[in-house]
Design a protein around this motif. Sequence first.
Motif, mmCIF file in Angstrom:
data_model
loop_
_atom_site.group_PDB
_atom_site.id
_atom_site.type_symbol
_atom_site.label_atom_id
_atom_site.label_comp_id
_atom_site.label_asym_id
_atom_site.label_seq_id
_atom_site.Cartn_x
_atom_site.Cartn_y
_atom_site.Cartn_z
ATOM 1 N N THR A 1 0.833 -1.192 0.000
ATOM 2 C CA THR A 1 0.000 0.000 0.000
ATOM 3 C C THR A 1 0.872 1.248 0.000
ATOM 4 O O THR A 1 1.743 1.411 0.860
ATOM 5 N N VAL B 1 1.500 5.341 -2.404
ATOM 6 C CA VAL B 1 1.337 6.118 -3.632
ATOM 7 C C VAL B 1 2.513 5.764 -4.528
ATOM 8 O O VAL B 1 3.668 5.845 -4.097
ATOM 9 N N GLN C 1 -2.590 6.066 -6.249
ATOM 10 C CA GLN C 1 -2.730 5.364 -4.975
ATOM 11 C C GLN C 1 -3.018 3.885 -5.209
ATOM 12 O O GLN C 1 -3.909 3.533 -5.995
ATOM 13 N N THR D 1 -3.943 0.609 -2.818
ATOM 14 C CA THR D 1 -4.312 0.161 -1.481
ATOM 15 C C THR D 1 -4.620 -1.321 -1.535
ATOM 16 O O THR D 1 -5.449 -1.763 -2.332
#
Length: 115
Positions: A90, A92, A110, A112
């Motif tokens: 996880t 950026v 991003q 996740t």
Amino acid sequence: QVQLVESGGGLVQAGGSLRLSCAASGSIFRINAMSWHRQPPGKQRELVVVMTSGGSLNYADSVKGRFTISRDNAKNTVYLQMNSLKPEDTAVYYCNIDSHYGNYWGQGTQVTVSS
């Protein structure tokens, strides 16, 4: 002015896959290296993988065997295929192109990974 635009991020379950894309708005000449970096929450930006103009690849130990960088010269695009994703992936994700004429960063996308 060359711009890099990343896409492909999102939310994925652990064990899943994503493919990130980094498209350059124009042709970039005399490229020294293309790379992907990431910044996990609350941590510093770190190198994920770098591909030199000579074709050398250097992956971070944490992603070896799971992530693959590739490029499509015709589309001025660099990709990052990410498989077997883990929650610790996880972050950026940013692409970077270093050339004789400048060093370019994307805006970040991003990623996740849920457990």
